[in-house]
Write an enzyme that holds these catalytic residues in place. Structure first.
Site, short mmCIF file in Angstrom:
data_model
loop_
_atom_site.label_atom_id
_atom_site.label_comp_id
_atom_site.label_asym_id
_atom_site.label_seq_id
_atom_site.Cartn_x
_atom_site.Cartn_y
_atom_site.Cartn_z
N ASP A 1 -3.24 -68.48 78.12
CA ASP A 1 -3.57 -67.06 77.91
C ASP A 1 -5.06 -66.85 78.20
OD1 ASP A 1 -4.19 -64.51 76.60
OD2 ASP A 1 -2.20 -64.66 75.74
N HIS B 1 7.99 -63.03 77.27
CA HIS B 1 7.18 -64.24 77.10
C HIS B 1 7.06 -64.62 75.64
CE1 HIS B 1 4.53 -60.71 76.95
NE2 HIS B 1 3.81 -61.38 76.08
P1 5GP Z 1 1.79 -59.45 74.77
O1 5GP Z 1 0.69 -58.54 74.27
O2 5GP Z 1 2.59 -58.74 75.82
O3 5GP Z 1 2.62 -60.07 73.69
O4 5GP Z 1 1.07 -60.69 75.45
C1 5GP Z 1 0.46 -60.64 76.68
C2 5GP Z 1 -0.57 -61.73 76.68
O5 5GP Z 1 -1.00 -61.90 78.01
C3 5GP Z 1 -1.81 -61.43 75.85
O6 5GP Z 1 -1.99 -62.44 74.88
C4 5GP Z 1 -2.95 -61.38 76.86
O7 5GP Z 1 -4.11 -61.97 76.37
C5 5GP Z 1 -2.38 -62.17 78.02
N1 5GP Z 1 -2.85 -61.75 79.33
C6 5GP Z 1 -3.11 -60.49 79.77
N2 5GP Z 1 -3.48 -60.50 81.06
C7 5GP Z 1 -3.44 -61.81 81.44
C8 5GP Z 1 -3.73 -62.46 82.69
O8 5GP Z 1 -4.08 -61.86 83.70
N3 5GP Z 1 -3.57 -63.82 82.71
C9 5GP Z 1 -3.19 -64.54 81.61
N4 5GP Z 1 -3.07 -65.85 81.75
N5 5GP Z 1 -2.92 -63.94 80.43
C10 5GP Z 1 -3.04 -62.60 80.35
#
Ligand code: 5GP
Length: 145
Positions: free
Chosen positions: A37, A107
């Site tokens: 992340d 995810h």
């Molecule tokens: P959600 O908020 O959908 O549960 O998790 C998305 C995750 O993706 C977040 O923890 C955020 O930090 C991570 N994230 C957002 N953009 C990117 C990116 O461009 N690359 C990576 N590796 N992680 C990302």
């Protein structure tokens, strides 16, 4: 975004899967892809996603894909533990914006925890140093079994 909606293949994880955006890759097989992340809530914060999926969230996913995904999550979580020796691991997953979801490709988060070390804010703060993420990814990858 609500729980309902159409999968957008322009989302950032779809771009990472297609190789259009870089990522610090930890592991992949025919079913799952794991990577660091970029806004880690803790050192070693790893994401695991299904490779062949148009599910925005857990509720959308096909059972067969879900089975392979959770097996991948367990495999990567064991490697995170072996590599970084945390006291505990948070394994979490958000469905819908109100729950905290920000990327709409299903995810799981694997977040190592250490006694006395506070967890960072979700999906915010400073972007991690790519070189550090790469080193962590290699450390974890070395423990995949
Ligand atoms: P959600 O908020 O959908 O549960 O998790 C998305 C995750 O993706 C977040 O923890 C955020 O930090 C991570 N994230 C957002 N953009 C990117 C990116 O461009 N690359 C990576 N590796 N992680 C990302």
């Amino acid at each position: 975004m609500s729980l309902d909606g159409t999968y957008d293949d322009g989302n950032i994880f779809a771009k990472i899967l297609r190789g259009e955006m870089p990522s610090a890759r930890v592991f992949e097989d025919e079913h799952v892809f794991a990577f660091m992340d970029v806004f880690p809530q803790a050192r070693g914060h790893t994401l695991v996603i299904p490779k062949h999926s148009h599910a925005r969230n857990l509720l959308d996913e096909e059972p067969a894909v879900l089975c392979e995904l959770i097996l991948g999550v367990q495999r990567v979580a064991r490697a995170v533990r072996a590599a970084l020796n945390p006291d505990a691991l948070v394994i979490t997953q958000f469905n819908g914006a109100v729950a905290g979801q920000t990327v709409y490709h299903l995810h799981f988060h694997i977040i190592p925890r250490w006694e006395g070390v506070a967890v960072g804010r979700h999906a915010s703060g400073a972007m991690a140093d790519p070189a550090e993420l790469k080193a962590l990814a290699e450390q974890i990858a070395a423990k995949i079994s």
